[in-house]
Design an enzyme around this catalytic site. Structure first.
Site, PDB file in Angstrom:
ATOM      1  N   ASP A  29       0.874  -1.091   0.012  1.00 11.70           N
ATOM      2  CA  ASP A  29       0.111   0.039  -0.010  1.00 11.70           C
ATOM      3  C   ASP A  29       1.028   1.225   0.166  1.00 11.70           C
ATOM      4  O   ASP A  29       1.773   1.219   0.796  1.00 11.70           O
ATOM      5  CB  ASP A  29      -0.969  -0.006   1.293  1.00 11.70           C
ATOM      6  N   ILE A  30       0.614   2.103  -0.743  1.00 10.87           N
ATOM      7  CA  ILE A  30       1.449   3.546  -0.943  1.00 10.87           C
ATOM      8  C   ILE A  30       1.157   4.328   0.251  1.00 10.87           C
ATOM      9  O   ILE A  30       1.837   5.455   0.179  1.00 10.87           O
ATOM     10  CB  ILE A  30       1.490   3.927  -2.304  1.00 10.87           C
ATOM     11  N   HIS A  93     -10.538  -5.883  -2.427  1.00  7.70           N
ATOM     12  CA  HIS A  93      -9.261  -6.111  -2.001  1.00  7.70           C
ATOM     13  C   HIS A  93      -9.197  -6.283  -0.246  1.00  7.70           C
ATOM     14  O   HIS A  93     -10.082  -5.827   0.391  1.00  7.70           O
ATOM     15  CB  HIS A  93      -8.263  -4.816  -2.338  1.00  7.70           C
ATOM     16  N   HIS A  95      -6.604  -5.668   2.906  1.00  9.78           N
ATOM     17  CA  HIS A  95      -5.407  -5.164   3.788  1.00  9.78           C
ATOM     18  C   HIS A  95      -5.142  -6.018   4.732  1.00  9.78           C
ATOM     19  O   HIS A  95      -5.582  -6.626   5.378  1.00  9.78           O
ATOM     20  CB  HIS A  95      -5.956  -3.873   4.485  1.00  9.78           C
TER      21      HIS A  95
END
Length: 128
Positions: A29-30, A93, A95
């Site tokens: 994750d950016i 998605h 996390h």
């Protein structure tokens, strides 16, 4: 219109890839909550996680489990927290976030600001 995650999967947008198979893609994750915060996405573009077919959802969780094991081996933490929010990007998605206490999975916390070099170092420790 393709989601940003579909563009990442196709290589149109760069990412710090952690793992990939024929059906799923995992990348850092950016805007991470912690070093090693990784997203796991299906390659098939589906907006809502629970709209995936049962076998696809099960396979995604097994893929995420493998990714989580690599994160946990590379990043000091007690566990890998799992969150499904799905409001920011219309592409299912999961996390995976290294955590050591309950508050570590609070998405209202400030995100880390990492340099490309820091992302690459984390990627190289986790990638498989």
């Amino acid at each position: 219109m393709a989601s940003i995650f579909s563009k990442i999967i196709r290589g149109e947008i760069p990412s710090y890839k952690i793992a990939e198979d024929e059906s799923f893609y995992a990348f850092l994750d950016i805007n991470p909550l912690a070093e090693g915060h990784t997203l796991v996405v299906p390659k098939r573009e589906v907006d809502y996680l629970f709209d995936l077919e049962d076998d696809e959802l099960a396979a995604m969780m097994v893929f995420a489990k493998k990714v989580a094991a690599h994160i946990r081996a590379a990043v000091p933490c007690e566990r890998i927290g799992v969150a499904v929010i799905g409001l920011d990007v219309p592409h299912a998605h999961i996390h995976l976030v290294p955590i050591s206490q309950g508050g570590d999975l609070d998405f209202s916390r400030p995100k880390l600001k990492l340099s490309p070099e820091q992302f690459q170092a984390i990627q190289s420790k986790i990638q498989f």
